[in-house]
Design a protein around this motif. Sequence first.
Motif, mmCIF file in Angstrom:
data_model
loop_
_atom_site.group_PDB
_atom_site.id
_atom_site.type_symbol
_atom_site.label_atom_id
_atom_site.label_comp_id
_atom_site.label_asym_id
_atom_site.label_seq_id
_atom_site.Cartn_x
_atom_site.Cartn_y
_atom_site.Cartn_z
ATOM 1 N N PHE A 1 9.808 1.078 2.724
ATOM 2 C CA PHE A 1 9.257 1.935 1.675
ATOM 3 C C PHE A 1 9.108 3.351 2.213
ATOM 4 O O PHE A 1 8.735 3.550 3.381
ATOM 5 C CB PHE A 1 7.895 1.417 1.200
ATOM 6 N N LYS A 2 9.402 4.313 1.360
ATOM 7 C CA LYS A 2 9.174 5.712 1.702
ATOM 8 C C LYS A 2 8.163 6.261 0.709
ATOM 9 O O LYS A 2 8.351 6.174 -0.512
ATOM 10 C CB LYS A 2 10.472 6.518 1.637
ATOM 11 N N CYS A 3 7.066 6.808 1.218
ATOM 12 C CA CYS A 3 5.997 7.351 0.388
ATOM 13 C C CYS A 3 6.017 8.880 0.476
ATOM 14 O O CYS A 3 6.057 9.437 1.576
ATOM 15 C CB CYS A 3 4.632 6.824 0.845
ATOM 16 N N CYS B 1 1.825 3.551 4.519
ATOM 17 C CA CYS B 1 2.967 3.382 3.617
ATOM 18 C C CYS B 1 3.675 2.053 3.902
ATOM 19 O O CYS B 1 4.108 1.790 5.024
ATOM 20 C CB CYS B 1 3.945 4.538 3.793
ATOM 21 N N GLY B 2 3.781 1.211 2.906
ATOM 22 C CA GLY B 2 4.489 -0.058 3.058
ATOM 23 C C GLY B 2 3.662 -1.186 3.608
ATOM 24 O O GLY B 2 4.170 -2.316 3.734
ATOM 25 N N GLU C 1 0.826 -1.204 0.000
ATOM 26 C CA GLU C 1 0.000 0.000 0.000
ATOM 27 C C GLU C 1 0.865 1.261 0.000
ATOM 28 O O GLU C 1 1.903 1.333 0.665
ATOM 29 C CB GLU C 1 -0.908 0.012 1.230
ATOM 30 N N VAL C 2 0.419 2.243 -0.774
ATOM 31 C CA VAL C 2 1.051 3.560 -0.791
ATOM 32 C C VAL C 2 0.018 4.557 -0.289
ATOM 33 O O VAL C 2 -0.968 4.842 -0.956
ATOM 34 C CB VAL C 2 1.514 3.938 -2.206
ATOM 35 N N ALA D 1 1.764 10.208 -5.826
ATOM 36 C CA ALA D 1 2.884 10.072 -4.897
ATOM 37 C C ALA D 1 4.100 9.478 -5.585
ATOM 38 O O ALA D 1 3.994 8.841 -6.641
ATOM 39 C CB ALA D 1 2.482 9.186 -3.716
ATOM 40 N N LEU E 1 2.742 -1.799 -6.275
ATOM 41 C CA LEU E 1 2.505 -0.617 -5.452
ATOM 42 C C LEU E 1 1.125 -0.052 -5.750
ATOM 43 O O LEU E 1 0.853 0.415 -6.866
ATOM 44 C CB LEU E 1 3.591 0.429 -5.741
ATOM 45 N N VAL F 1 7.339 6.838 -4.670
ATOM 46 C CA VAL F 1 7.600 5.741 -3.734
ATOM 47 C C VAL F 1 9.030 5.270 -3.927
ATOM 48 O O VAL F 1 9.448 5.000 -5.056
ATOM 49 C CB VAL F 1 6.643 4.554 -3.951
ATOM 50 N N ASN G 1 -1.607 2.695 -4.870
ATOM 51 C CA ASN G 1 -1.839 3.999 -4.245
ATOM 52 C C ASN G 1 -3.292 4.080 -3.794
ATOM 53 O O ASN G 1 -4.202 4.276 -4.601
ATOM 54 C CB ASN G 1 -1.518 5.128 -5.227
ATOM 55 N N GLU H 1 12.340 2.762 -7.393
ATOM 56 C CA GLU H 1 11.414 3.869 -7.194
ATOM 57 C C GLU H 1 10.349 3.881 -8.271
ATOM 58 O O GLU H 1 10.537 3.355 -9.370
ATOM 59 C CB GLU H 1 12.153 5.209 -7.204
#
Length: 430
Positions: A149-151, A87-88, A81-82, A111, A103, A113, A105, A126
């Motif tokens: 993960f970084k959103c 997140c993640g 999930e984003v 977004a 991924l 990711v 959203n 990414e």
Amino acid sequence: MPDTARGAAADAEPSPIPGSEPAPPTPEPPTGRPRTRTVLLAAGALVAVAAVVAGVLAARGSGSADRKSTTADGLPHTTVEVATAGCGSGWTHPRAGHQVFELHNTSSTAAEVYLTDVKTGAVHGEVEGLAPGTVRPLGVTLGNGSYAFKCLPDDGDAVTGPTVRITGSKVKSGPAAMPVTQQELIPPTLAYQKWIQARTVELARKTDVLRADVDRGDLAAARTAWLPAHLVYERMGAAYGTFGDSDGAINGTTAGLAGGLHDAGFTGFHRVEYGLWHGEPASGLRGPANQLAKDVHALESSWPSQRMDPSDTGLRAHEILENTVQFELTGRTDYGSGTNLATARANLDGTRVLLGFLSPLLKTRDAGFAGLGTWMDRAQHTLDGLDHSGRWTPLTRLTRPQREKVDADLGGLVERLADVAALTDVRRTA
């Protein structure tokens, strides 16, 4: 400005990377105007670029279904999930090896990711521009380590998801790259700006020779002087976007001009080229040659006050030769001199200079950097073989094997330079 004003820094050369024959009159003028040499792949939208970076920034694509197991491609798929609040989420069964994250959203805004190494901050993959409600795959190879993960929603702060650990694996993780910051790009950009300043002095000096030859009616000498002056400009390719309107005035073509060859907006090197190789008398060329010299001197005077955008620097290392393949190797910028391959060689020189300034950043991020130098040398060797003591083989006189070799070497190099553009893309961190 005079040569004595440049200083040693202006002439400093960057660290090295590892490792014309006049054509007959052109019956039809070119119809394609090169794109203004600005950002051809918008910063923040490097989808095409990242797709060719071998695992450093994993390929982008489209997906439609949530999958948590192997699919027709034989790879494990995990839906992640984003969203700001999740997140993640969904990565609950970590596994090593090559795999695909779907991924999804689930938020109401687009977004970016990143899949990051928690300890180092290196990016393993990414996806940018992930629209609300859409699913896109991210393929990576993971070994032992800690990942998250970084959103980064378009209108919100960055959110880092839960840390996921992989242990006990014999698989080696795929390539990852440490993000480049704006601050890191400032020193090479400033050094390159100083190098360009010295080139504007050289350009003005050689353009003055061309103007003087035309002014006294010695068109044979002017044809000899035209190419050296033009090639100085072509080596400055990474700065074109900062030149503004000067680029079109100095190196524009007829494309988009209602009057074509006779349009008042057709100025610069190619206007003079057309006249010199199509029998125009000196009386008709004095005005265009004088205007070219004026525009060049205006650029020389204004350059010290200009500022290049550091975030564009790496992208332009790819863009220079991308334009070369699109415009020089197709003959769209030939107005009679038949020197497109000389221009391609100058563009290669300009790319090599810029990569030299960027090399301290790239050596630690791009495992294929040494190989890039090999490709640069290969392309240079191919082009140099078509230079016969300053008389370059026109595109129209290349044999089929020669043409295929030029296309293969320059095209292959452009593909590899896409890595540089992606690796030096400044990413959001907050």
